[in-house]
Design a protein around this motif. Structure first.
Motif, PDB file in Angstrom:
ATOM      1  N   MET A  80      30.327  -9.440  -9.436  1.00 14.55           N
ATOM      2  CA  MET A  80      28.945  -9.658  -9.005  1.00 14.55           C
ATOM      3  C   MET A  80      28.002  -9.681 -10.211  1.00 14.55           C
ATOM      4  SD  MET A  80      26.649  -7.276  -6.459  1.00 14.55           S
ATOM      5  CE  MET A  80      26.702  -5.881  -7.608  1.00 14.55           C
ATOM      6  N   LEU A  81      28.164  -8.723 -11.117  1.00 18.37           N
ATOM      7  CA  LEU A  81      27.295  -8.650 -12.291  1.00 18.37           C
ATOM      8  C   LEU A  81      27.485  -9.872 -13.186  1.00 18.37           C
ATOM      9  CD1 LEU A  81      27.656  -4.852 -13.135  1.00 18.37           C
ATOM     10  CD2 LEU A  81      25.792  -5.976 -11.896  1.00 18.37           C
ATOM     11  N   GLU A  82      28.729 -10.316 -13.354  1.00 15.67           N
ATOM     12  CA  GLU A  82      28.995 -11.519 -14.142  1.00 15.67           C
ATOM     13  C   GLU A  82      28.357 -12.740 -13.492  1.00 15.67           C
ATOM     14  OE1 GLU A  82      33.255 -11.663 -14.555  1.00 15.67           O
ATOM     15  OE2 GLU A  82      33.271  -9.849 -15.800  1.00 15.67           O
ATOM     16  N   GLN A  83      28.418 -12.810 -12.175  1.00 16.45           N
ATOM     17  CA  GLN A  83      27.806 -13.931 -11.457  1.00 16.45           C
ATOM     18  C   GLN A  83      26.296 -13.950 -11.681  1.00 16.45           C
ATOM     19  OE1 GLN A  83      28.488 -13.928  -7.237  1.00 16.45           O
ATOM     20  NE2 GLN A  83      27.112 -15.634  -6.888  1.00 16.45           N
ATOM     21  N   TRP A  84      25.654 -12.790 -11.666  1.00 13.51           N
ATOM     22  CA  TRP A  84      24.216 -12.725 -11.880  1.00 13.51           C
ATOM     23  C   TRP A  84      23.827 -13.243 -13.257  1.00 13.51           C
ATOM     24  CZ3 TRP A  84      23.130  -7.118  -9.778  1.00 13.51           C
ATOM     25  CH2 TRP A  84      23.221  -7.132  -8.374  1.00 13.51           C
ATOM     26  N   GLU A  85      24.717 -13.112 -14.243  1.00 16.03           N
ATOM     27  CA  GLU A  85      24.407 -13.537 -15.619  1.00 16.03           C
ATOM     28  C   GLU A  85      24.748 -14.999 -15.892  1.00 16.03           C
ATOM     29  OE1 GLU A  85      24.683 -10.411 -18.971  1.00 16.03           O
ATOM     30  OE2 GLU A  85      26.398 -10.044 -17.649  1.00 16.03           O
ATOM     31  N   ARG A  86      25.511 -15.619 -15.004  1.00 23.17           N
ATOM     32  CA  ARG A  86      25.945 -16.990 -15.248  1.00 23.17           C
ATOM     33  C   ARG A  86      24.774 -17.948 -15.377  1.00 23.17           C
ATOM     34  NH1 ARG A  86      30.216 -16.423 -11.080  1.00 23.17           N
ATOM     35  NH2 ARG A  86      31.943 -15.570 -12.258  1.00 23.17           N
ATOM     36  N   GLY A  87      25.023 -19.022 -16.093  1.00 22.57           N
ATOM     37  CA  GLY A  87      24.027 -20.082 -16.209  1.00 22.57           C
ATOM     38  C   GLY A  87      22.872 -19.728 -17.117  1.00 22.57           C
ATOM     39  N   GLY A  88      23.074 -18.774 -17.999  1.00 21.38           N
ATOM     40  CA  GLY A  88      22.021 -18.423 -18.950  1.00 21.38           C
ATOM     41  C   GLY A  88      20.784 -17.822 -18.313  1.00 21.38           C
ATOM     42  N   ARG A  89      20.958 -17.147 -17.190  1.00 25.45           N
ATOM     43  CA  ARG A  89      19.801 -16.529 -16.535  1.00 25.45           C
ATOM     44  C   ARG A  89      19.114 -15.544 -17.476  1.00 25.45           C
ATOM     45  NH1 ARG A  89      20.941 -13.845 -11.196  1.00 25.45           N
ATOM     46  NH2 ARG A  89      18.698 -13.974 -11.001  1.00 25.45           N
ATOM     47  N   LYS A  90      17.820 -15.489 -17.370  1.00 27.97           N
ATOM     48  CA  LYS A  90      17.030 -14.569 -18.184  1.00 27.97           C
ATOM     49  C   LYS A  90      17.339 -13.135 -17.770  1.00 27.97           C
ATOM     50  CE  LYS A  90      13.306 -17.842 -18.793  1.00 27.97           C
ATOM     51  NZ  LYS A  90      11.904 -18.151 -18.497  1.00 27.97           N
ATOM     52  N   PRO A  91      17.240 -12.191 -18.723  1.00 30.87           N
ATOM     53  CA  PRO A  91      17.565 -10.797 -18.386  1.00 30.87           C
ATOM     54  C   PRO A  91      16.695 -10.231 -17.263  1.00 30.87           C
ATOM     55  CG  PRO A  91      16.656 -10.971 -20.606  1.00 30.87           C
ATOM     56  CD  PRO A  91      16.903 -12.356 -20.137  1.00 30.87           C
ATOM     57  N   ALA A  92      15.414 -10.575 -17.231  1.00 26.68           N
ATOM     58  CA  ALA A  92      14.545 -10.057 -16.165  1.00 26.68           C
ATOM     59  C   ALA A  92      15.010 -10.561 -14.798  1.00 26.68           C
ATOM     60  CB  ALA A  92      13.092 -10.445 -16.416  1.00 26.68           C
ATOM     61  N   ASP A  93      15.495 -11.807 -14.748  1.00 27.16           N
ATOM     62  CA  ASP A  93      16.006 -12.340 -13.476  1.00 27.16           C
ATOM     63  C   ASP A  93      17.280 -11.607 -13.048  1.00 27.16           C
ATOM     64  OD1 ASP A  93      13.935 -14.187 -13.297  1.00 27.16           O
ATOM     65  OD2 ASP A  93      15.062 -15.703 -14.406  1.00 27.16           O
TER      66      ASP A  93
END
Length: 196
Positions: A67-80
């Protein structure tokens, strides 16, 4: 998609039951009934409830990492990414109101039982803490990243505990908004650089 193995079905059922009923109040019979398998087949996969608990903790760790890896995918900004963590309270609000936080309730119960697996269960909190710390570091807050991560983790646990006690969805919505406002403030403040 491949059919889940009997072992995976047992772990999934145990995970749900441990969350809803508690580890101590879940029996082998409860789990085997949920999976609809014979006791013999059940004991082929797991000899003790502690073995099942270990498998449940490992499964939760794997699911949380994914889940955490999925949230970071696609170069998402840290605040997002951090907002995804906060929004998790809303996505799971029904279960949180009924049963509390799955991580917090398991860690608390195992601590009360002085269970040997309590340290293993707290690895789930450590996983969230480390991930949040990295997001705050990426946000430019390396100096206080760990303190910010712990603060947000503590807030989310407090909200989950009270939401479970109060059974109040409006409370969850209000607290999620406040955590998001807090995050906006964190984004604006950059630590001062030390003068040499």
């Amino acid at each position: 998609m491949a059919e889940r193995t009997t072992r995976e079905q047992i772990v999934d059922a145990a995970d749900r039951l441990f969350y809803r009923q508690g580890y101590e109040h879940t029996s082998f019979a409860d789990i085997s009934d949920a999976v609809k398998i014979s006791r013999g087949n059940f004991y082929y996969h797991f000899k003790t409830k502690d073995e099942i608990l270990e498998a449940v903790i490992e499964a939760r760790l794997a699911q949380t990492r994914a889940m955490l890896e999925q949230w970071e995918r696609g170069g998402r900004k840290p605040a997002d990414c951090i907002r995804s963590f906060i929004q998790m309270m809303m996505w799971n609000r029904g279960d949180i109101q009924r049963y509390g936080c799955p991580v917090g309730t398991l860690c608390t119960e195992l601590a009360k039982l002085d269970h040997a697996a309590q340290g293993d269960a707290t690895r789930l909190f450590a996983l969230f803490r480390g991930w949040l710390r990295r997001q705050f570091e990426r946000l430019g807050r390396a100096a206080d990243a760990d303190a910010l991560a712990l603060h947000l983790l503590a807030c989310s646990q407090g909200v989950a505990t009270l939401a479970h006690a109060l059974r109040d969805e409006d409370f969850i919505r209000q607290e999620v908004r406040q955590m998001e406002e807090w995050l906006k403030g964190v984004e604006k403040v950059r630590p001062r650089r030390r003068k040499n």
